[in-house]
Design a protein around this motif. Structure first.
Motif, PDB file in Angstrom:
ATOM      1  N   ILE A   1       1.509 -11.057  -1.911  1.00 18.82           N
ATOM      2  CA  ILE A   1       0.625 -10.177  -1.135  1.00 18.82           C
ATOM      3  C   ILE A   1       1.011  -8.712  -1.318  1.00 18.82           C
ATOM      4  O   ILE A   1       0.143  -7.826  -1.406  1.00 18.82           O
ATOM      5  N   VAL A   2       2.315  -8.434  -1.400  1.00 21.39           N
ATOM      6  CA  VAL A   2       2.750  -7.058  -1.681  1.00 21.39           C
ATOM      7  C   VAL A   2       2.207  -6.600  -3.026  1.00 21.39           C
ATOM      8  O   VAL A   2       1.664  -5.490  -3.158  1.00 21.39           O
ATOM      9  N   ILE A   3       2.337  -7.460  -4.038  1.00 26.27           N
ATOM     10  CA  ILE A   3       1.901  -7.105  -5.389  1.00 26.27           C
ATOM     11  C   ILE A   3       0.388  -6.913  -5.446  1.00 26.27           C
ATOM     12  O   ILE A   3      -0.107  -5.967  -6.088  1.00 26.27           O
ATOM     13  N   ILE A   4      -0.370  -7.795  -4.774  1.00 26.25           N
ATOM     14  CA  ILE A   4      -1.832  -7.649  -4.776  1.00 26.25           C
ATOM     15  C   ILE A   4      -2.236  -6.350  -4.075  1.00 26.25           C
ATOM     16  O   ILE A   4      -3.110  -5.615  -4.553  1.00 26.25           O
ATOM     17  N   ALA A   5      -1.614  -6.077  -2.909  1.00 24.48           N
ATOM     18  CA  ALA A   5      -1.930  -4.846  -2.177  1.00 24.48           C
ATOM     19  C   ALA A   5      -1.632  -3.617  -3.035  1.00 24.48           C
ATOM     20  O   ALA A   5      -2.373  -2.618  -2.989  1.00 24.48           O
ATOM     21  N   PHE A   6      -0.558  -3.682  -3.803  1.00 21.73           N
ATOM     22  CA  PHE A   6      -0.221  -2.585  -4.708  1.00 21.73           C
ATOM     23  C   PHE A   6      -1.221  -2.504  -5.855  1.00 21.73           C
ATOM     24  O   PHE A   6      -1.700  -1.421  -6.217  1.00 21.73           O
ATOM     25  N   TYR A   7      -1.571  -3.661  -6.414  1.00 18.48           N
ATOM     26  CA  TYR A   7      -2.447  -3.707  -7.590  1.00 18.48           C
ATOM     27  C   TYR A   7      -3.852  -3.176  -7.288  1.00 18.48           C
ATOM     28  O   TYR A   7      -4.432  -2.460  -8.108  1.00 18.48           O
TER      29      TYR A   7
ATOM     30  N   ALA B   1      -4.289  -0.604  -9.943  1.00 14.81           N
ATOM     31  CA  ALA B   1      -4.762  -1.325 -11.131  1.00 14.81           C
ATOM     32  C   ALA B   1      -3.628  -1.638 -12.104  1.00 14.81           C
ATOM     33  O   ALA B   1      -3.837  -1.790 -13.305  1.00 14.81           O
ATOM     34  N   THR B   2      -2.410  -1.731 -11.579  1.00 10.30           N
ATOM     35  CA  THR B   2      -1.264  -2.087 -12.411  1.00 10.30           C
ATOM     36  C   THR B   2      -0.205  -2.763 -11.552  1.00 10.30           C
ATOM     37  O   THR B   2      -0.296  -2.768 -10.316  1.00 10.30           O
ATOM     38  N   VAL B   3       0.788  -3.358 -12.193  1.00 16.47           N
ATOM     39  CA  VAL B   3       1.948  -3.935 -11.506  1.00 16.47           C
ATOM     40  C   VAL B   3       3.187  -3.333 -12.145  1.00 16.47           C
ATOM     41  O   VAL B   3       3.313  -3.327 -13.379  1.00 16.47           O
ATOM     42  N   THR B   4       4.093  -2.807 -11.331  1.00 13.74           N
ATOM     43  CA  THR B   4       5.290  -2.153 -11.849  1.00 13.74           C
ATOM     44  C   THR B   4       6.545  -2.879 -11.402  1.00 13.74           C
ATOM     45  O   THR B   4       6.536  -3.651 -10.436  1.00 13.74           O
ATOM     46  N   ALA B   5       7.643  -2.591 -12.101  1.00 15.71           N
ATOM     47  CA  ALA B   5       8.939  -3.155 -11.722  1.00 15.71           C
ATOM     48  C   ALA B   5       9.339  -2.667 -10.335  1.00 15.71           C
ATOM     49  O   ALA B   5       9.947  -3.403  -9.551  1.00 15.71           O
ATOM     50  N   GLU B   6       8.988  -1.430 -10.015  1.00 15.73           N
ATOM     51  CA  GLU B   6       9.301  -0.873  -8.694  1.00 15.73           C
ATOM     52  C   GLU B   6       8.666  -1.710  -7.592  1.00 15.73           C
ATOM     53  O   GLU B   6       9.339  -2.068  -6.605  1.00 15.73           O
ATOM     54  N   ALA B   7       7.390  -2.030  -7.740  1.00 18.50           N
ATOM     55  CA  ALA B   7       6.702  -2.823  -6.728  1.00 18.50           C
ATOM     56  C   ALA B   7       7.342  -4.206  -6.591  1.00 18.50           C
ATOM     57  O   ALA B   7       7.534  -4.710  -5.476  1.00 18.50           O
ATOM     58  N   ALA B   8       7.672  -4.814  -7.726  1.00 14.22           N
ATOM     59  CA  ALA B   8       8.291  -6.139  -7.703  1.00 14.22           C
ATOM     60  C   ALA B   8       9.651  -6.099  -7.015  1.00 14.22           C
ATOM     61  O   ALA B   8       9.979  -6.981  -6.212  1.00 14.22           O
ATOM     62  N   MET B   9      10.435  -5.077  -7.308  1.00 13.10           N
ATOM     63  CA  MET B   9      11.775  -4.965  -6.704  1.00 13.10           C
ATOM     64  C   MET B   9      11.681  -4.767  -5.197  1.00 13.10           C
ATOM     65  O   MET B   9      12.449  -5.355  -4.434  1.00 13.10           O
ATOM     66  N   LEU B  10      10.724  -3.941  -4.768  1.00 14.35           N
ATOM     67  CA  LEU B  10      10.593  -3.669  -3.339  1.00 14.35           C
ATOM     68  C   LEU B  10       9.959  -4.838  -2.588  1.00 14.35           C
ATOM     69  O   LEU B  10      10.001  -4.881  -1.355  1.00 14.35           O
ATOM     70  N   ALA B  11       9.379  -5.789  -3.312  1.00 12.43           N
ATOM     71  CA  ALA B  11       8.783  -6.961  -2.676  1.00 12.43           C
ATOM     72  C   ALA B  11       9.807  -8.065  -2.419  1.00 12.43           C
ATOM     73  O   ALA B  11       9.519  -9.024  -1.690  1.00 12.43           O
TER      74      ALA B  11
ATOM     75  N   THR C   1       0.826  -1.208   0.000  1.00 17.02           N
ATOM     76  CA  THR C   1       0.000   0.000   0.000  1.00 17.02           C
ATOM     77  C   THR C   1       0.860   1.257   0.000  1.00 17.02           C
ATOM     78  O   THR C   1       0.562   2.238  -0.699  1.00 17.02           O
ATOM     79  N   MET C   2       1.945   1.232   0.766  1.00 17.41           N
ATOM     80  CA  MET C   2       2.831   2.398   0.802  1.00 17.41           C
ATOM     81  C   MET C   2       3.559   2.598  -0.528  1.00 17.41           C
ATOM     82  O   MET C   2       3.828   3.731  -0.940  1.00 17.41           O
ATOM     83  N   ILE C   3       3.897   1.510  -1.208  1.00 12.82           N
ATOM     84  CA  ILE C   3       4.521   1.634  -2.528  1.00 12.82           C
ATOM     85  C   ILE C   3       3.565   2.337  -3.492  1.00 12.82           C
ATOM     86  O   ILE C   3       3.982   3.108  -4.361  1.00 12.82           O
ATOM     87  N   ALA C   4       2.269   2.084  -3.303  1.00 16.47           N
ATOM     88  CA  ALA C   4       1.252   2.665  -4.186  1.00 16.47           C
ATOM     89  C   ALA C   4       1.068   4.165  -3.972  1.00 16.47           C
ATOM     90  O   ALA C   4       0.462   4.842  -4.814  1.00 16.47           O
TER      91      ALA C   4
END
Length: 304
Positions: free
Chosen positions: A162-168, A172-182, A34-37
């Motif tokens: 769970i990080v990716i779903i919370a971000f998504y 409504a998207t998935v980014t490289a940033e979110a994946a890296m921070l997960a 959520t914070m990444i978002a």
């Protein structure tokens, strides 16, 4: 030496059945995602709370499946360390534990359907797969927890996914940033499972399990645990130095002394009761790391 463990009573029976020290593994990735978002959208707080509650329910239910199936397979007794103990110490019937786990899963599923209705129905498949893995971790004919892949599945599902779903659900998207921070979350959730398997290595080997710790030996397992911690911190340092991650993210290093203490404990002690505090500390490290990383992103957002 046999250690006598006091039985709980009243509400404590049900609280211990959830294995509360593991519930942080559900909170941490939801908060972090959520914070990444934050830098992408305005946070939808009802979706955040729904995701958090569903994740906590799934984690608690997974622990209850563990309790039920380990008892059913004759692995738990009243002196077992690290279990809820509702069945073997407090007289709760196995059927009650299994029923309660299924009820929590049903509630989580209803919340998940609401989240899908608000965001995307593709999440139904992703969330369903995550719940299936939670059950199959100790349930079914070939439990994941009895194989060398327990750390992998738990890390990927509870740490990364769970990080990716919370971000998504927020963006409504998935980014490289979110994946890296997960990635650190993935490693630290895997570390929680590894500490559990190192602690139980003797009993698990006697019961026929083939966990990673059993296959490679205790000494190498502790080395891998240390590597999980080290890589998590170095990963954030590298992102700060080379990927434009805010320097506030170095706040995660405030949790490093506790990680060092965990490794020292596992190197010094071998008895399950002696290393139990280190296993709990690993759960705290996962929470602190994700909380501090999430807070660093919040600080960056507020100061931007």
């Amino acid at each position: 030496m046999t250690h006598s463990i006091q039985a709980d009573s009243g509400w404590r029976v049900w609280w211990q059945l959830t294995r509360p020290h593991t519930l942080t593994a559900a909170f941490a990735p939801v908060f972090l995602g959520t914070m990444i978002a934050l830098n992408h959208t305005t946070i939808d707080w009802p979706l955040f709370w729904a995701m958090l509650i569903a994740s906590l329910l799934i984690q608690a239910a997974t622990n209850m499946f563990n309790e039920y199936y380990d008892f059913a397979r004759g692995l738990d007794n009243e002196n077992s360390v690290g279990i809820g103990g509702a069945i073997v110490r407090n007289g709760v019937t196995p059927k009650t534990v299994l029923t309660l786990a299924l009820i929590l899963y049903a509630i989580a599923a209803v919340i998940g359907i609401w989240i899908c209705a608000q965001t995307s129905w593709w999440l139904l498949a992703v969330g369903g797969a995550a719940m299936a893995i939670g059950y199959l971790y100790t349930g079914g004919p070939y439990p994941i927890a009895y194989t060398p892949f327990g750390e992998l599945f738990s890390g990927v599902v509870m740490g990364f996914l769970i990080v990716i779903i919370a971000f998504y659900i927020q963006t409504a998207t998935v980014t490289a940033e979110a994946a890296m921070l997960a990635i650190p979350s993935t490693l630290l959730v895997a570390a929680i499972m590894l500490t559990n398997n190192i602690r139980d290595i003797v009993g698990d080997a006697a019961s026929g399990r083939k966990t990673l710790a059993i296959l490679i030996g205790r000494k190498k397992a502790v080395t891998i645990l240390a590597a999980f911690f080290l890589l998590s911190y170095l990963w954030i340092l590298a992102l700060v130095l080379f990927a434009d991650l805010t320097f506030w993210s170095l706040l995660v290093f405030l949790s490093a002394p506790k990680a060092i203490g965990v490794v020292k404990t596992f190197k010094r002690f071998h008895e399950p009761l002696q290393v139990m505090p280190a296993m709990k500390a690993t759960g705290i490290i996962n929470t602190l790391f994700a909380f501090l990383l999430g807070c660093s992103l919040l600080i960056h957002y507020l100061l931007a």
